[in-house]
Scaffold this active site. Structure first.
Site, PDB file in Angstrom:
ATOM      1  CG  ASP A  81     -10.437  -0.431  -4.414  1.00 13.75           C
ATOM      2  OD1 ASP A  81     -10.036   0.504  -3.693  1.00 13.75           O
ATOM      3  OD2 ASP A  81     -10.878  -1.498  -3.953  1.00 13.75           O
ATOM      4  CD  GLU A 119     -10.687  -2.292   3.044  1.00 14.97           C
ATOM      5  OE1 GLU A 119     -11.828  -2.567   2.609  1.00 14.97           O
ATOM      6  OE2 GLU A 119      -9.660  -2.372   2.344  1.00 14.97           O
ATOM      7  CG  HIS A 179     -13.836   0.388  -0.281  1.00 15.91           C
ATOM      8  ND1 HIS A 179     -13.793   1.033  -1.492  1.00 15.91           N
ATOM      9  CD2 HIS A 179     -12.633  -0.244  -0.141  1.00 15.91           C
ATOM     10  CE1 HIS A 179     -12.616   0.806  -2.066  1.00 15.91           C
ATOM     11  NE2 HIS A 179     -11.902   0.050  -1.276  1.00 15.91           N
TER      12      HIS A 179
END
Length: 363
Positions: A323, A309, A312
């Site tokens: 992704d 995470e 991102h």
């Protein structure tokens, strides 16, 4: 999602892992199993037609694909060759024990259409000419099954759009501005807070160890990112170092981290998600069913979910990762360009043999 990029040099990054010797022959040759055609419907509304060109029925994973009803990135949007900022969500999904609802069945020769509005997750109010494209790998299970067995690599047609900026401004945004006064990183559930703090510490240690290992083990960089170029290796290490720093910065980091989903974006099969535009990471209930660290090669755990995470989050390191593919089989089929910009490539690279020397932090 498994997505797009038109920009030839997405320079950055990656993930750490130093072993798990799965045979390369384990990868199905599914380069042409899916045909993806993009068509313009009206201004910012787009239709994707997905056709199964394989010789058998498949169960395609819906998360982060055209089949995902959530505000995930379904296409890359470019203006004058430059990517347009994405304002939706990036999710990490389970790669095991998935519910049947996480799949879309498609028969040989069957075409399925999905429509979406690109203005719901990107600001297109400037109007004018835009290009969109999608490419990546969609994981699949065999017909009537839920165990992922491979990935269909795809690349759509490039579609040129002439967008009316005023009309684009009337499209409702999928993600509304967050109340900056709300202290979302406060976790009032003591058990969840303890698990999250342990995951952050483990992620910091793991990412830092992996960053160092990237320099020492070019063979593994080649395995996960398909290159041993020194610039790429430095980019991989730089991203991992940034993730390690952020994981260790529980008070003054660049991100906010919510241990519970207050925005109703979780569903069965989703472990966590990130709002890149807000540098906000949110855990889903299934996150807490994961082990702190797994001993299973290419398995999933809480530490590598945090690492995934943070890949991102633009506040951690830019450009932030997309992704493009999920799981070892899928990421092995990506080009170097896409692999270096793929969050799960990071978490899988981090999940390797050197983990055996890594002690779980339990306090």
């Amino acid at each position: 999602m498994l997505l797009c990029s038109m920009v030839a040099a997405l320079a950055a990054l990656a993930t750490p892992a130093f072993s798990c010797a799965l045979p390369h022959l384990d990868l199905p040759e599914d380069n042409s199993g899916l045909d993806i055609k993009l068509d313009s419907l009206s201004n910012t509304r787009v239709k994707a037609t997905i056709t199964n060109k394989a010789d058998r029925p498949l169960n395609l994973l819906k998360f982060n694909t055209f089949f995902d009803d959530g505000p995930t990135e379904k296409v890359g949007i470019f203006k004058d060759g430059n990517p347009i900022k994405f304002d939706g969500i990036m999710r990490r999904i389970q790669t095991f024990d998935l519910p049947i609802s996480a799949f879309v069945p498609i028969s040989p020769g069957e075409s399925i259409e999905r429509e979406f509005d690109i203005a719901s997750t990107s600001d297109l109010t400037v109007g004018g000419a835009f290009d969109i494209l999608s490419e990546g790998a969609i994981p699949y299970a065999e017909a009537n099954q839920t165990t992922l067995t491979g990935a269909m690599v795809f690349k759509s047609n490039a579609l040129q759009l002439k967008i009316d900026g005023e009309m684009a401004a009337t499209v409702a945004r999928a993600i509304q501005p967050l109340d900056r006064r709300s202290d979302v990183h406060v976790c009032r559930n003591s058990a969840k807070r303890k698990a999250l703090m342990k995951a952050l510490r483990n992620s910091a240690h793991l990412a830092g160890t992996a960053a160092s290992a990237a320099y020492r083990n070019p063979r593994k960089v080649q395995e996960y990112f398909h290159t041993t170029d020194r610039t790429a290796v430095r980019s991989v290490a730089a991203r991992l170092k940034a993730i390690s720093r952020e994981s260790g910065s529980t008070r003054n980091g660049a991100t906010r981290y919510a241990c519970e989903d207050h925005w109703n974006r979780c569903e069965p099969g989703v472990l966590a998600y990130t709002l890149p535009s807000h540098n906000l990471v949110v855990n889903c209930p299934s996150f807490y069913n994961l082990p702190a660290l797994t001993n299973r090669c290419h398995g999933q755990d809480q530490a590598t979910t945090v690492l995934h995470e943070f890949a991102h989050a633009p506040g951690v390191h830019e450009p932030f990762c997309k992704d493009h593919a999920y799981g070892y089989r899928s990421i092995r089929r990506l080009s170097t360009r896409l692999a270096l910009n793929n969050a799960d490539s990071f978490s899988l690279f981090a999940n390797g043999r050197f983990r055996r020397r890594f002690r779980v932090i339990s306090t």
